[in-house]
Design a protein around this motif. Structure first.
Motif, PDB file in Angstrom:
ATOM      1  N   TYR A 187       0.837  -1.221   0.000  1.00 41.40           N
ATOM      2  CA  TYR A 187       0.000   0.000   0.000  1.00 41.40           C
ATOM      3  C   TYR A 187       0.865   1.262   0.000  1.00 41.40           C
ATOM      4  N   ARG A 188       2.055   1.171   0.619  1.00 42.39           N
ATOM      5  CA  ARG A 188       2.959   2.335   0.614  1.00 42.39           C
ATOM      6  C   ARG A 188       3.539   2.545  -0.790  1.00 42.39           C
ATOM      7  N   ILE A 189       3.805   1.437  -1.461  1.00 45.31           N
ATOM      8  CA  ILE A 189       4.331   1.511  -2.836  1.00 45.31           C
ATOM      9  C   ILE A 189       3.285   2.180  -3.734  1.00 45.31           C
ATOM     10  N   ALA A 190       2.028   1.783  -3.555  1.00 41.37           N
ATOM     11  CA  ALA A 190       0.946   2.376  -4.358  1.00 41.37           C
ATOM     12  C   ALA A 190       0.870   3.880  -4.100  1.00 41.37           C
ATOM     13  N   ARG A 191       1.034   4.274  -2.851  1.00 43.24           N
ATOM     14  CA  ARG A 191       0.935   5.707  -2.514  1.00 43.24           C
ATOM     15  C   ARG A 191       2.062   6.534  -3.094  1.00 43.24           C
ATOM     16  N   LEU A 192       3.184   5.873  -3.416  1.00 41.09           N
ATOM     17  CA  LEU A 192       4.271   6.614  -4.072  1.00 41.09           C
ATOM     18  C   LEU A 192       3.911   6.942  -5.522  1.00 41.09           C
ATOM     19  N   GLY A 193       2.837   6.293  -6.006  1.00 35.13           N
ATOM     20  CA  GLY A 193       2.400   6.598  -7.373  1.00 35.13           C
ATOM     21  C   GLY A 193       2.680   5.488  -8.363  1.00 35.13           C
ATOM     22  N   LEU A 194       2.820   4.265  -7.850  1.00 35.50           N
ATOM     23  CA  LEU A 194       3.010   3.119  -8.750  1.00 35.50           C
ATOM     24  C   LEU A 194       1.714   2.306  -8.749  1.00 35.50           C
ATOM     25  N   GLY A 195       0.986   2.383  -9.847  1.00 36.45           N
ATOM     26  CA  GLY A 195      -0.299   1.691  -9.956  1.00 36.45           C
ATOM     27  C   GLY A 195      -0.110   0.263 -10.452  1.00 36.45           C
ATOM     28  N   TYR A 196      -1.103  -0.565 -10.186  1.00 31.32           N
ATOM     29  CA  TYR A 196      -1.027  -1.973 -10.589  1.00 31.32           C
ATOM     30  C   TYR A 196      -2.398  -2.444 -11.025  1.00 31.32           C
ATOM     31  N   VAL A 197      -2.448  -3.040 -12.203  1.00 31.77           N
ATOM     32  CA  VAL A 197      -3.697  -3.648 -12.674  1.00 31.77           C
ATOM     33  C   VAL A 197      -3.407  -5.133 -12.872  1.00 31.77           C
ATOM     34  N   PRO A 198      -3.832  -5.962 -11.917  1.00 28.16           N
ATOM     35  CA  PRO A 198      -3.498  -7.386 -11.997  1.00 28.16           C
ATOM     36  C   PRO A 198      -4.282  -8.096 -13.097  1.00 28.16           C
ATOM     37  N   GLU A 199      -3.803  -9.283 -13.423  1.00 21.78           N
ATOM     38  CA  GLU A 199      -4.439 -10.098 -14.456  1.00 21.78           C
ATOM     39  C   GLU A 199      -5.920 -10.336 -14.160  1.00 21.78           C
ATOM     40  N   ASP A 200      -6.231 -10.525 -12.875  1.00 27.94           N
ATOM     41  CA  ASP A 200      -7.606 -10.887 -12.538  1.00 27.94           C
ATOM     42  C   ASP A 200      -8.494  -9.677 -12.219  1.00 27.94           C
ATOM     43  N   ARG A 201      -8.050  -8.473 -12.628  1.00 26.81           N
ATOM     44  CA  ARG A 201      -8.881  -7.248 -12.570  1.00 26.81           C
ATOM     45  C   ARG A 201      -9.708  -7.148 -11.302  1.00 26.81           C
ATOM     46  N   ARG A 202      -9.099  -6.640 -10.259  1.00 26.33           N
ATOM     47  CA  ARG A 202      -9.872  -6.600  -9.028  1.00 26.33           C
ATOM     48  C   ARG A 202     -10.780  -5.388  -8.944  1.00 26.33           C
ATOM     49  N   ILE A 203     -11.902  -5.443  -9.631  1.00 32.88           N
ATOM     50  CA  ILE A 203     -12.889  -4.375  -9.458  1.00 32.88           C
ATOM     51  C   ILE A 203     -13.922  -4.875  -8.446  1.00 32.88           C
ATOM     52  N   PHE A 204     -14.716  -3.952  -7.932  1.00 34.43           N
ATOM     53  CA  PHE A 204     -15.773  -4.360  -7.006  1.00 34.43           C
ATOM     54  C   PHE A 204     -17.009  -4.669  -7.829  1.00 34.43           C
ATOM     55  N   THR A 205     -17.365  -5.952  -7.873  1.00 28.51           N
ATOM     56  CA  THR A 205     -18.426  -6.372  -8.791  1.00 28.51           C
ATOM     57  C   THR A 205     -19.811  -5.927  -8.329  1.00 28.51           C
ATOM     58  N   ASP A 206     -19.958  -5.636  -7.024  1.00 27.63           N
ATOM     59  CA  ASP A 206     -21.281  -5.199  -6.567  1.00 27.63           C
ATOM     60  C   ASP A 206     -21.400  -3.679  -6.535  1.00 27.63           C
ATOM     61  N   LEU A 207     -20.369  -2.973  -6.982  1.00 27.22           N
ATOM     62  CA  LEU A 207     -20.440  -1.510  -7.076  1.00 27.22           C
ATOM     63  C   LEU A 207     -20.580  -1.101  -8.540  1.00 27.22           C
ATOM     64  N   THR A 208     -21.133   0.081  -8.766  1.00 26.38           N
ATOM     65  CA  THR A 208     -21.282   0.579 -10.146  1.00 26.38           C
ATOM     66  C   THR A 208     -19.934   1.088 -10.664  1.00 26.38           C
ATOM     67  N   VAL A 209     -19.935   1.379 -11.951  1.00 25.59           N
ATOM     68  CA  VAL A 209     -18.736   1.944 -12.580  1.00 25.59           C
ATOM     69  C   VAL A 209     -18.309   3.209 -11.823  1.00 25.59           C
ATOM     70  N   GLU A 210     -19.247   4.122 -11.611  1.00 25.59           N
ATOM     71  CA  GLU A 210     -18.913   5.378 -10.922  1.00 25.59           C
ATOM     72  C   GLU A 210     -18.415   5.138  -9.503  1.00 25.59           C
TER      73      GLU A 210
END
Ligand code: ATP
Length: 237
Positions: free
Chosen positions: A75-98
């Protein structure tokens, strides 16, 4: 060349006693797209995960914007500004796009992100038409776009993208390619792990060819495009 944004030196990683990365080095410079290409099982996903501290690894250096990432929680690495989009696309399936985009904003870097939902809807026009739709009602390709858009909401300077084209319809792959070009034009650097050679070749400035956990080639994409023997040997294309 400029100082690398991401600098990985002599990276090794293992799953238990099975070593999969053998002293691999790679660099990603500001605003460039680098393709990490290689056959199935060559170690692409493991490389991205090792950079992010998600698999046990050792390295002489893993630095992002001159900050050492060694030993930092993800989480600290992400906060430095390094984003990650994993193979299995972790989106929240019960939330809307917005709603998914809002979650991305909150988990991002402190400060104002230039990426707003409206700008992201320009980048991914088909998401604009489904802003109220829940993740579980979207196709794999649409989820992949949402996953990238959500990561951009956190205002990353670079994104590690793991096989974004996998299992996705060609028309969506094409849209994704255009989105990556726009991201690059906006200054976001991309390290793209890919098995889809044509896709990677069409959008990347440089290539790193990985073979059995080692870098076999590193250089301009044009050089790899011109080297049929190396491509046939390492990628089978
Ligand atoms: P793919 O395109 O199949 O994802 P890849 O180039 O990303 O390939 P990795 O997923 O990094 O390759 O896998 C590298 C090697 O590590 C493979 O031999 C794989 O079987 C092994 N491996 C990956 N994950 C694990 C794990 N969790 N436990 C044990 N071995 C693993």
């Amino acid at each position: 060349m400029s100082t690398p944004l991401l600098d990985v030196r002599n990276l090794t990683a293992a799953y238990g006693r099975a070593q999969v990365l053998f002293g691999l080095s790679l660099q990603l410079h500001p605003g460039e797209v680098v393709a990490l290409v290689g056959r199935n099982g060559a170690g692409k996903t493991t490389t991205l995960k090792a950079v992010l501290g998600l698999v046990p690894a050792t390295a002489a250096r893993i630095a992002f914007k001159e900050h050492s990432l060694l030993g930092l929680p993800t989480y600290r690495i992400a906060r430095l500004g390094l984003g990650y989009v994993p193979e299995d696309r972790r989106i929240f399936t019960d939330l809307t796009v917005e709603e998914n985009l809002e979650v991305g904003r909150r988990s991002g870097r402190v400060g104002l992100s230039p990426w707003t939902p409206e700008r992201l809807f320009q980048l991914f026009p088909n998401l604009a038409e489904m802003r109220g739709r829940r993740g579980n009602q979207m196709s794999g390709g649409e989820q992949q776009m949402l996953s990238i858009a959500r990561t951009l909401m956190g205002n990353p300077a670079a994104i590690l993208l793991d096989e974004p084209s996998e299992g996705i319809a060609p028309v969506i792959v094409q849209m994704m390619g255009e989105a990556i070009r726009t991201m690059k034009a906006q200054g976001v650097a991309v390290l793209l792990s890919e098995q889809n050679w044509a896709f990677a070749a069409g959008i990347s400035d440089r290539a790193c060819v990985i073979e059995r956990g080692e870098i076999r080639f590193e250089g301009p994409m044009a050089q790899l495009l011109a080297n049929e023997t190396l491509r046939a040997e390492t990628l089978g294309v």
